[in-house]
Design a protein around this motif. Sequence first.
Motif, PDB file in Angstrom:
ATOM      1  N   GLU A 138       0.354  -1.218   0.301  1.00 45.49           N
ATOM      2  CA  GLU A 138       0.234  -0.081  -0.047  1.00 45.49           C
ATOM      3  C   GLU A 138       0.681   1.016  -0.363  1.00 45.49           C
ATOM      4  OE1 GLU A 138      -3.726  -0.637   2.384  1.00 45.49           O
ATOM      5  OE2 GLU A 138      -2.655  -1.665   3.813  1.00 45.49           O
TER       6      GLU A 138
ATOM      7  N   ILE B 293     -15.769  -3.770  -6.817  1.00 43.45           N
ATOM      8  CA  ILE B 293     -16.452  -3.036  -5.572  1.00 43.45           C
ATOM      9  C   ILE B 293     -17.867  -2.050  -5.845  1.00 43.45           C
ATOM     10  CG2 ILE B 293     -16.374  -1.042  -4.583  1.00 43.45           C
ATOM     11  CD1 ILE B 293     -13.735  -1.292  -4.335  1.00 43.45           C
TER      12      ILE B 293
ATOM     13  N   ASN C 212     -17.490  -0.409   4.433  1.00 46.21           N
ATOM     14  CA  ASN C 212     -18.708  -1.415   5.437  1.00 46.21           C
ATOM     15  C   ASN C 212     -19.440  -0.304   6.887  1.00 46.21           C
ATOM     16  OD1 ASN C 212     -17.935  -3.972   4.598  1.00 46.21           O
ATOM     17  ND2 ASN C 212     -15.756  -4.682   6.336  1.00 46.21           N
TER      18      ASN C 212
ATOM     19  N   SER D 121      -6.340  -2.095   2.042  1.00 43.43           N
ATOM     20  CA  SER D 121      -6.804  -2.514   3.670  1.00 43.43           C
ATOM     21  C   SER D 121      -8.434  -1.216   4.163  1.00 43.43           C
ATOM     22  CB  SER D 121      -5.706  -2.806   4.456  1.00 43.43           C
ATOM     23  OG  SER D 121      -5.488  -1.086   4.969  1.00 43.43           O
ATOM     24  N   VAL D 122      -7.933  -0.060   3.301  1.00 52.17           N
ATOM     25  CA  VAL D 122      -8.793   0.548   4.644  1.00 52.17           C
ATOM     26  C   VAL D 122     -10.059   0.939   3.589  1.00 52.17           C
ATOM     27  CG1 VAL D 122      -8.569   3.435   4.929  1.00 52.17           C
ATOM     28  CG2 VAL D 122      -6.506   2.409   5.110  1.00 52.17           C
TER      29      VAL D 122
ATOM     30  N   HIS E 238     -20.411  -4.717  -5.731  1.00 57.03           N
ATOM     31  CA  HIS E 238     -19.750  -5.753  -3.972  1.00 57.03           C
ATOM     32  C   HIS E 238     -21.735  -4.833  -3.059  1.00 57.03           C
ATOM     33  CE1 HIS E 238     -18.923  -6.769   0.206  1.00 57.03           C
ATOM     34  NE2 HIS E 238     -19.473  -5.551   0.868  1.00 57.03           N
ATOM     35  N   ILE E 239     -21.246  -3.406  -3.551  1.00 61.43           N
ATOM     36  CA  ILE E 239     -22.438  -2.835  -2.698  1.00 61.43           C
ATOM     37  C   ILE E 239     -23.603  -2.574  -3.376  1.00 61.43           C
ATOM     38  CG2 ILE E 239     -22.026  -0.568  -3.738  1.00 61.43           C
ATOM     39  CD1 ILE E 239     -21.590   0.647  -0.942  1.00 61.43           C
ATOM     40  N   SER E 240     -24.143  -2.576  -4.053  1.00 66.18           N
ATOM     41  CA  SER E 240     -24.786  -2.441  -5.329  1.00 66.18           C
ATOM     42  C   SER E 240     -26.115  -3.773  -5.571  1.00 66.18           C
ATOM     43  CB  SER E 240     -25.146  -2.247  -6.990  1.00 66.18           C
ATOM     44  OG  SER E 240     -23.629  -0.691  -6.993  1.00 66.18           O
TER      45      SER E 240
ATOM     46  N   PRO F  20     -13.103  -6.646  -2.951  1.00 69.00           N
ATOM     47  CA  PRO F  20     -14.898  -7.736  -3.395  1.00 69.00           C
ATOM     48  C   PRO F  20     -14.271  -8.468  -4.700  1.00 69.00           C
ATOM     49  CG  PRO F  20     -14.602  -5.072  -3.744  1.00 69.00           C
ATOM     50  CD  PRO F  20     -13.096  -5.770  -3.009  1.00 69.00           C
TER      51      PRO F  20
ATOM     52  N   GLU G 236     -22.358   0.918   4.378  1.00 72.31           N
ATOM     53  CA  GLU G 236     -23.308   0.050   3.848  1.00 72.31           C
ATOM     54  C   GLU G 236     -24.434  -0.417   5.644  1.00 72.31           C
ATOM     55  OE1 GLU G 236     -21.588  -4.046   2.537  1.00 72.31           O
ATOM     56  OE2 GLU G 236     -22.553  -3.470   0.525  1.00 72.31           O
TER      57      GLU G 236
ATOM     58  N   ALA H  73     -12.124  -1.394   2.409  1.00 69.26           N
ATOM     59  CA  ALA H  73     -13.177  -1.775   3.085  1.00 69.26           C
ATOM     60  C   ALA H  73     -13.916  -1.402   3.999  1.00 69.26           C
ATOM     61  CB  ALA H  73     -12.332  -3.932   3.341  1.00 69.26           C
ATOM     62  N   GLN H  74     -12.752  -0.907   4.639  1.00 73.68           N
ATOM     63  CA  GLN H  74     -13.516   0.059   6.219  1.00 73.68           C
ATOM     64  C   GLN H  74     -15.078   0.694   5.904  1.00 73.68           C
ATOM     65  OE1 GLN H  74     -10.303   1.669   8.366  1.00 73.68           O
ATOM     66  NE2 GLN H  74      -9.073  -0.317   9.014  1.00 73.68           N
TER      67      GLN H  74
END
Lengths: 325, 380
Positions: free
Chosen positions: A40, B258, B236, B229-230, B261-263, A258, B239, B232-233
């Motif tokens: 990252e 992504i 979430n 890594s951020v 995942h969210i839609s 995802p 959501e 995903a936070q």
Amino acid sequence: MLLEVRDLHVEFHTRDGVAKAVNGVNYSVAEGETLAVLGESGSGKSVTAQAVMGILDMPPGRISGGEILFKDRDLLKLKADERRRIRGQEMAMIFQDALSSLNPVLSVGQQLGEMFVVHRGMSRGDARAKAIELMDRVRIPAARERVGDFPHQFSGGMRQRIMIAMAMALEPSLIIADEPTTALDVTVQAQVMDLLAELQRELNMGLILITHDLGVVADVADKIAVMYAGRIVETSPVHEIYQAPAHPYTKGLLRSIPRLDQKGQELYAIKGLPPNLLHIPPGCAFHPRCPMAQAVCRTDVPPLYTVDEERRSACHFWKETLDAR
Amino acid sequence: MAELDKKSVDATPNVAEVATVNAVTGTEAVAALDAPVSQGEPILQVRNLVKHFPLTQGILFKKQVGAVKAVDGISFDLYQGETLGIVGESGCGKSTVAKLLMTLERATAGEVFYKGQDITKLSGRALKAVRRNIQMVFQDPYTSLNPRMTVGDIIGETFEIHPEVAPKGDRRRKVQDLLDVVGLNPEYINRYPHQFSGGQRQRIGIARGLALNPEIIICDEPVSALDVSVQAQVINLMEKLQDEFNLSYLFIAHDLSIVRHISDRVGVMYLGKMAEIGTDTQIYDHPTHPYTQALLSAVPVPDPDAREGRERIILSGDVPSPANPPSGCRFRTRCWKAQDKCATEVPLLAIPERFKASDTPAAHESACHFAEEKDVVHAA
């Protein structure tokens, strides 16, 4: 081995203190091999590459230890003019943002041809012919007509092709590509990655691909080195790492993206924030965010444990990490 | 005005309030939290929305010589409590759509109905009232927060513009509540943006978006500037907030994984037009438009075993200029199926005739003369 980085340390002297950007990195690339360096922002993946290329800003940067062996010569011991001869001829770099890496007031033909004028002593006319040949090779349509165009007249994907052409111009044996497709759209990204892989095969070059995109890595890399807080936390051939990561950080990363091919449940999120390089946590730098952290992780810096012949993991509990899947 | 019903920005669920406003029954709205939501009254109806940016020549006497057709006639609905994802490559007009819905840009033609009101025709006080209910979260958490303002001022500023939401004495507490809701320490209220990391800043942006207790949040690439890594936070969190406040999201992004995942539903844009729209399963597992198929097949999947098994469609060439789009179907210049008909007839966004009768997932709206189902996401 084409390139071997041994125990490299790089630090930056800032107003607020010393930022330890690279803390003992080891990796190697053979001819024809693709190494993906994954990490990252702030993990030290680009700084390591800049040190290898010899384009680190010094000061504020300083290489405080280690060796960079390129064809068995330690680059860090060479004089500036010797390094300059290697750069461009034997190793070249592709940057993320082609628009800001190309000179806006020179035509792409001039910029491509310059390589041949400077390194090969060609005449302007011959260099121009070479530039057209290169543009053809990276499949820029109507190369002969476009050789006099300026960078802004090309689309993002075409500009990145010009960057690739420039890197390939003198047929180097090592290419470092720093996020080469991050700024591009997916359909163009696929074109550019394909081109890069094809040219690599043709010229049997070593390729270091620096990226944060786990998808791109899975598509093109042979082996992978995962970096966190200036250290390599895991190295592995590409297949194994996706199937069974041996470091909790790699594992967390893989679980937090995802998937395109299935609708997932709530995403796994690695808790907390990437570390501040001015104050890297003692022991294992990942321990404040690690679900498996124990007392020993807070005090002892984990060495790169041998998982098997080809795999290494810098986790005291790599066995448990492998088993706990 | 209906908006006056909503006085509070408290974290208490406002499902009932919203339900009365929307002629959606309370039970439906609650059920909507876990079921697909594309039923009932749409909260936002977009009809033939067009935005052309004029291209001018000359300095003193400007003469229009053409237009960049950024958005050229798109229609879709957004339902209460759902997430509609909009995907597309740069230049396809997805961010212009966001600006039009926010009325930050004025539409050249077309309508956007919010609860039956055409917001493209509103101005003054009526527009201000609508804007309160449609908020935005921006892409870049580094440039979308004023570096000279404290977090408290950034979030609290919204209450200066809409004082009816929070009385003066109450504002500081409201801001602290909001910080708590997005997972930041309420004691950070006096800090400046540079004292936060990228992910935390995006949380501040989200808190600002929530401040006025809106019904719709337009998210333009909200996580693309963040580390994996951020990311995903933040996803979430978004959501969780959607469930808590029954928000409708218009989620604009270029990252197809992504978006899936969210839609709940996804629309695919190409060069100012909607190419295909449907539920996430319809679009990802049963795409019928060649552009969607190419787009999906180009996404690298983080699974080295999939790299041999998946079919890759590599498109040739670049996206044409929106100032001079191809005739007929806009995708035809890069399409492997293109025929003469594609150059002359603009394909309409509709359920293809051949799928109409059957009950397959391929029966969703797709703007292609030769729509065909093709799975490009799963390894063969």
